[in-house]
Design a protein around this motif. Structure first.
Motif, PDB file in Angstrom:
ATOM      1  N   ASP A 171     -59.891 138.345 -23.381  1.00  0.00           N
ATOM      2  CA  ASP A 171     -59.458 139.038 -24.595  1.00  0.00           C
ATOM      3  C   ASP A 171     -58.757 140.120 -24.685  1.00  0.00           C
ATOM      4  O   ASP A 171     -57.749 140.132 -25.475  1.00  0.00           O
ATOM      5  CB  ASP A 171     -60.858 138.940 -25.228  1.00  0.00           C
ATOM      6  N   VAL A 172     -59.090 141.074 -23.874  1.00  0.00           N
ATOM      7  CA  VAL A 172     -58.349 142.531 -23.996  1.00  0.00           C
ATOM      8  C   VAL A 172     -56.977 142.016 -23.346  1.00  0.00           C
ATOM      9  O   VAL A 172     -56.113 142.954 -23.949  1.00  0.00           O
ATOM     10  CB  VAL A 172     -59.147 143.571 -23.346  1.00  0.00           C
ATOM     11  N   LEU A 173     -56.675 141.446 -22.403  1.00  0.00           N
ATOM     12  CA  LEU A 173     -55.737 141.123 -21.957  1.00  0.00           C
ATOM     13  C   LEU A 173     -54.409 140.390 -22.903  1.00  0.00           C
ATOM     14  O   LEU A 173     -53.389 140.886 -22.621  1.00  0.00           O
ATOM     15  CB  LEU A 173     -55.643 140.339 -20.582  1.00  0.00           C
ATOM     16  N   ALA A 174     -55.007 139.920 -23.766  1.00  0.00           N
ATOM     17  CA  ALA A 174     -54.118 139.274 -24.913  1.00  0.00           C
ATOM     18  C   ALA A 174     -53.619 140.403 -25.764  1.00  0.00           C
ATOM     19  O   ALA A 174     -52.538 139.907 -26.576  1.00  0.00           O
ATOM     20  CB  ALA A 174     -55.006 138.087 -25.485  1.00  0.00           C
ATOM     21  N   THR A 175     -54.170 141.629 -25.833  1.00  0.00           N
ATOM     22  CA  THR A 175     -53.987 142.439 -26.693  1.00  0.00           C
ATOM     23  C   THR A 175     -53.421 143.550 -26.269  1.00  0.00           C
ATOM     24  O   THR A 175     -52.749 144.512 -26.856  1.00  0.00           O
ATOM     25  CB  THR A 175     -55.159 142.826 -27.744  1.00  0.00           C
ATOM     26  N   THR A 176     -53.831 144.075 -25.245  1.00  0.00           N
ATOM     27  CA  THR A 176     -53.421 145.605 -24.737  1.00  0.00           C
ATOM     28  C   THR A 176     -52.103 145.723 -24.154  1.00  0.00           C
ATOM     29  O   THR A 176     -51.339 144.596 -23.923  1.00  0.00           O
ATOM     30  CB  THR A 176     -54.597 145.965 -23.445  1.00  0.00           C
ATOM     31  N   SER A 177     -51.575 146.888 -24.279  1.00  0.00           N
ATOM     32  CA  SER A 177     -50.256 147.412 -23.875  1.00  0.00           C
ATOM     33  C   SER A 177     -50.729 148.701 -22.792  1.00  0.00           C
ATOM     34  O   SER A 177     -49.743 149.354 -22.440  1.00  0.00           O
ATOM     35  CB  SER A 177     -49.422 147.635 -25.053  1.00  0.00           C
ATOM     36  N   ASN A 178     -51.902 148.827 -22.543  1.00  0.00           N
ATOM     37  CA  ASN A 178     -52.029 150.056 -21.598  1.00  0.00           C
ATOM     38  C   ASN A 178     -52.236 149.539 -20.338  1.00  0.00           C
ATOM     39  O   ASN A 178     -53.149 148.265 -19.789  1.00  0.00           O
ATOM     40  CB  ASN A 178     -53.416 150.361 -22.011  1.00  0.00           C
ATOM     41  N   PRO A 179     -51.213 149.916 -19.282  1.00  0.00           N
ATOM     42  CA  PRO A 179     -51.382 149.292 -18.035  1.00  0.00           C
ATOM     43  C   PRO A 179     -52.719 149.465 -17.180  1.00  0.00           C
ATOM     44  O   PRO A 179     -52.726 148.870 -16.335  1.00  0.00           O
ATOM     45  CB  PRO A 179     -50.344 149.996 -17.203  1.00  0.00           C
ATOM     46  N   GLU A 180     -53.470 150.654 -17.457  1.00  0.00           N
ATOM     47  CA  GLU A 180     -54.646 150.696 -16.856  1.00  0.00           C
ATOM     48  C   GLU A 180     -55.748 149.760 -17.117  1.00  0.00           C
ATOM     49  O   GLU A 180     -56.488 149.183 -16.388  1.00  0.00           O
ATOM     50  CB  GLU A 180     -55.136 152.229 -17.041  1.00  0.00           C
ATOM     51  N   VAL A 181     -55.665 149.475 -18.441  1.00  0.00           N
ATOM     52  CA  VAL A 181     -56.626 148.592 -19.100  1.00  0.00           C
ATOM     53  C   VAL A 181     -56.304 147.196 -18.647  1.00  0.00           C
ATOM     54  O   VAL A 181     -57.127 146.480 -18.120  1.00  0.00           O
ATOM     55  CB  VAL A 181     -56.493 148.553 -20.689  1.00  0.00           C
ATOM     56  N   GLU A 182     -55.150 146.962 -18.701  1.00  0.00           N
ATOM     57  CA  GLU A 182     -54.408 145.711 -18.039  1.00  0.00           C
ATOM     58  C   GLU A 182     -54.881 145.367 -16.588  1.00  0.00           C
ATOM     59  O   GLU A 182     -55.450 144.361 -16.085  1.00  0.00           O
ATOM     60  CB  GLU A 182     -52.970 145.608 -18.190  1.00  0.00           C
ATOM     61  N   GLN A 183     -54.657 146.297 -15.779  1.00  0.00           N
ATOM     62  CA  GLN A 183     -55.132 146.319 -14.311  1.00  0.00           C
ATOM     63  C   GLN A 183     -56.639 145.985 -14.028  1.00  0.00           C
ATOM     64  O   GLN A 183     -56.889 145.194 -13.072  1.00  0.00           O
ATOM     65  CB  GLN A 183     -54.538 147.738 -13.734  1.00  0.00           C
ATOM     66  N   LEU A 184     -57.339 146.958 -14.401  1.00  0.00           N
ATOM     67  CA  LEU A 184     -58.826 146.595 -14.573  1.00  0.00           C
ATOM     68  C   LEU A 184     -59.258 145.500 -15.024  1.00  0.00           C
ATOM     69  O   LEU A 184     -59.989 144.667 -14.317  1.00  0.00           O
ATOM     70  CB  LEU A 184     -59.627 147.837 -15.137  1.00  0.00           C
ATOM     71  N   ALA A 185     -58.691 144.853 -16.181  1.00  0.00           N
ATOM     72  CA  ALA A 185     -59.055 143.469 -16.853  1.00  0.00           C
ATOM     73  C   ALA A 185     -58.536 142.368 -15.938  1.00  0.00           C
ATOM     74  O   ALA A 185     -59.352 141.549 -15.708  1.00  0.00           O
ATOM     75  CB  ALA A 185     -58.533 143.539 -18.293  1.00  0.00           C
ATOM     76  N   THR A 186     -57.629 142.525 -15.119  1.00  0.00           N
ATOM     77  CA  THR A 186     -56.849 141.621 -14.283  1.00  0.00           C
ATOM     78  C   THR A 186     -57.960 141.429 -13.230  1.00  0.00           C
ATOM     79  O   THR A 186     -58.327 140.503 -12.616  1.00  0.00           O
ATOM     80  CB  THR A 186     -55.506 141.990 -13.989  1.00  0.00           C
ATOM     81  N   ALA A 187     -58.363 142.788 -12.636  1.00  0.00           N
ATOM     82  CA  ALA A 187     -59.068 142.611 -11.569  1.00  0.00           C
ATOM     83  C   ALA A 187     -60.558 142.333 -12.044  1.00  0.00           C
ATOM     84  O   ALA A 187     -61.110 141.342 -11.003  1.00  0.00           O
ATOM     85  CB  ALA A 187     -59.524 144.133 -11.226  1.00  0.00           C
ATOM     86  N   VAL A 188     -61.026 142.316 -13.021  1.00  0.00           N
ATOM     87  CA  VAL A 188     -62.545 141.733 -13.379  1.00  0.00           C
ATOM     88  C   VAL A 188     -62.175 140.084 -13.484  1.00  0.00           C
ATOM     89  O   VAL A 188     -62.915 139.494 -12.958  1.00  0.00           O
ATOM     90  CB  VAL A 188     -62.760 142.131 -14.716  1.00  0.00           C
ATOM     91  N   VAL A 189     -61.041 139.608 -14.096  1.00  0.00           N
ATOM     92  CA  VAL A 189     -61.007 138.370 -14.024  1.00  0.00           C
ATOM     93  C   VAL A 189     -60.911 137.656 -12.876  1.00  0.00           C
ATOM     94  O   VAL A 189     -61.432 136.670 -12.381  1.00  0.00           O
ATOM     95  CB  VAL A 189     -59.663 137.921 -14.982  1.00  0.00           C
TER      96      VAL A 189
END
Length: 169
Positions: A136-154
């Protein structure tokens, strides 16, 4: 609610991580994922402390704890940097794969093969909730740190879900 709005107002302009913007969804992701991860670590600790848990379950529990402890630290750091509250106050047990107090009590009372099966079943559900929150957050974030952590979680948790399903047989 008035005080929360006042606290939340400066977020988009005043706080940024390495120049990246932080949106409300990023904030909510961290606020909800922290207690979610904390519960997974708590479940991992139960497996590690349970003498009757299988070596495979204990090994996976150690792996989950090793992955999620640093992610909790990162997200707590973000919220602090962003000037955001550490909790959203809206993470209900039962949502996002969170276990209820009854679930946790049942798990604490289980042993042997029953514990292993219950732990794996609950952790699969828990991981599926985390994967969904991260997607869900990957669909909306523009923050590279959030994107990196969310990708790692997935990636990490989908792999662990596959392993746990195989362990359940």
């Amino acid at each position: 609610h008035e005080t929360h709005d006042a606290d939340a107002a400066p977020t988009s302009t005043a706080s940024s991580t390495a120049g990246a913007t932080v949106n409300a969804a990023d904030e909510m992701f961290a606020q909800m994922m922290i207690p979610h991860h904390e519960q997974a670590v708590e479940m991992a600790d139960l497996a590690l402390a349970n003498d009757t848990a299988s070596p495979e379950v204990k090994a996976l529990a150690g792996q989950i704890k090793a992955a999620q402890d640093p992610e909790i630290q990162s997200m707590q750091g973000w919220l602090s940097q962003w000037g955001a509250s550490q909790s959203s106050g809206s993470m209900d047990h039962g949502s996002g794969g969170m276990m209820s107090d009854d679930d946790m009590s049942s798990l604490m009372g289980a042993s042997g093969p029953e514990f292993n099966q219950m732990w794996l079943t609950m952790m699969i559900e828990h991981h599926e909730g985390a994967v969904e929150m991260a997607q869900d957050v990957l669909a909306t974030t523009s923050n590279p740190e959030v994107e990196q952590l969310a990708t790692a979680v997935v990636q990490g948790q989908e792999k662990e879900i596959t392993t746990m399903k195989e362990m359940l047989g």
